[in-house]
Design an enzyme around this catalytic site. Sequence first.
Site, PDB file in Angstrom:
ATOM      1  N   ASN A   1       6.769   8.322  -6.604  1.00 36.43           N
ATOM      2  CA  ASN A   1       5.315   8.175  -6.689  1.00 36.43           C
ATOM      3  C   ASN A   1       4.521   9.277  -6.012  1.00 36.43           C
ATOM      4  OD1 ASN A   1       5.653   5.615  -7.996  1.00 36.43           O
ATOM      5  ND2 ASN A   1       6.098   4.706  -5.989  1.00 36.43           N
TER       6      ASN A   1
ATOM      7  N   PRO B   1      13.344   8.467   0.488  1.00 34.91           N
ATOM      8  CA  PRO B   1      12.966   7.143  -0.017  1.00 34.91           C
ATOM      9  C   PRO B   1      12.600   7.218  -1.492  1.00 34.91           C
ATOM     10  CG  PRO B   1      11.855   7.630   2.063  1.00 34.91           C
ATOM     11  CD  PRO B   1      12.498   8.903   1.614  1.00 34.91           C
ATOM     12  N   LEU B   2      13.101   6.263  -2.276  1.00 31.58           N
ATOM     13  CA  LEU B   2      12.863   6.277  -3.709  1.00 31.58           C
ATOM     14  C   LEU B   2      11.375   6.181  -4.023  1.00 31.58           C
ATOM     15  CD1 LEU B   2      14.147   6.363  -6.493  1.00 31.58           C
ATOM     16  CD2 LEU B   2      14.310   3.868  -6.436  1.00 31.58           C
ATOM     17  N   CYS B   3      10.621   5.403  -3.232  1.00 32.67           N
ATOM     18  CA  CYS B   3       9.187   5.266  -3.489  1.00 32.67           C
ATOM     19  C   CYS B   3       8.466   6.596  -3.344  1.00 32.67           C
ATOM     20  CB  CYS B   3       8.576   4.218  -2.557  1.00 32.67           C
ATOM     21  SG  CYS B   3       8.803   4.568  -0.804  1.00 32.67           S
ATOM     22  N   THR B   4       8.947   7.426  -2.403  1.00 35.04           N
ATOM     23  CA  THR B   4       8.316   8.735  -2.184  1.00 35.04           C
ATOM     24  C   THR B   4       8.613   9.686  -3.343  1.00 35.04           C
ATOM     25  OG1 THR B   4       8.433   8.514   0.209  1.00 35.04           O
ATOM     26  CG2 THR B   4       8.193  10.735  -0.663  1.00 35.04           C
TER      27      THR B   4
END
Length: 444
Positions: free
Chosen positions: A216, A210-213
């Site tokens: 961030n 996941p891009l958020c993981t």
Amino acid sequence: MEEVKESHQKRWIHLKKVLERPGPFTHPEFEPSPDILDFILSTCKILIIGAGGLGCELLKDLAMMGFKHIDIIDMDIIDLSNLNRQFLFRHKDIGVSKAQVAANYINARIAGCQVTPHCCPIEDKKEDFYRGFHIIVCGLDSITARRWINGMVVSLLNYDDNGVLDQSSIIPLVDGGTEGFKGNARVILPGMTACVECTLDLYPPQVTYPLCTIANTPRLPEHCVEYVKVVQWPKENPFGVALDGDDAQHTTWIYEKALERANQFNIHGVTFRLVQGVVKNIIPAVASTNAVISAVCATEVFKLATSCCTPLNNFMVFNDIDGIYTYAYEAEKKDNCTVCSNIPHPVDIDDPCKMKLKDLIDFLCENIKFQMKNPGLTTTIDGKSKTLYIPTIKMIEERTRPNLSKTLIDLGLRDGQEIVVADVTTPTSVIIKLRYTISDVEIN
């Protein structure tokens, strides 16, 4: 001269026992004859796709079984990480074409064998090239490449006016795959048995993060590499070109940036080899598994070429994590397969007034039946050809990009509309047919 002839006869004495007399496991159409061995030694043409861990084993096995006319195709060059399992290569070969080195090795080692290398992507070869082989055997590590060559052999089939398949146009496809201590082998008779696309759900989905993981809260060294690959490379584009996992400069840059990011988040384990694995999506390989699956595939090629035994019907799995386990079963041919059924494929649309072209493209990429990568769409409206979106040609992509935000109705696409879809997963186009679940009255 007599000694050479006698030695030649002794070399194939065990094959003669199999090919020149009947047996309990022979194919119903098998007729024992010394001509079968002559066909293997002098006529039969085999194409091996892939010269990696499995491809090296396949080339060695088939050459030593008596097949003299073999072509091998691979676009990759040899790097250091290949040497632990791709045994036809040496340290001096690093940086050289895999297909070329493999061919040279076998030609020098096995007398009379003529291996022809092709150092290019499989997509560079046209129909006439593939039509020239009796059997094609794959040692690939890419599902996309498997789907492409599957589409190619299906496209070579000929049918008469009554829709009856001309069996002389069938080029059998033998496919092997390995992942660690697990592997599989399958025999595909295009137009008759299940093809790759019929059983697409058998292949595990690629690992994605996941891009958020990765942006961030990275926790793994793979997250750091993926961040640099997905976010930093497109933003900084250090070499002004697309990322190439086979380019040492590109991989080194990814490694250095990933190491910096790992240090920021106190993450350990970023190595150059890990970077190669993430960038190129390399699956861990075990030499013994490659050897087993190659032996199975080579045996199936021999069965198909000689009819001395009934071939695998049609899928075999192998697992030697805990002991040794094999299981064979028949994968069923799908009547609505996107490749071998040769029919328009319905796509149900709930609300064409809200569904945009981009949503349709996302559906074709995410749906388990289609699993496309980068589709381009064209159609015909009122007898005129219309390009909806073509992503692969810059000028056309820019001109058709505004269509992505338009709804299907805005684009003039009606219920029952047929759309031709081209994608890297197949050499031939797929036709989809829009099927709206609401009436024209509701639309208007």
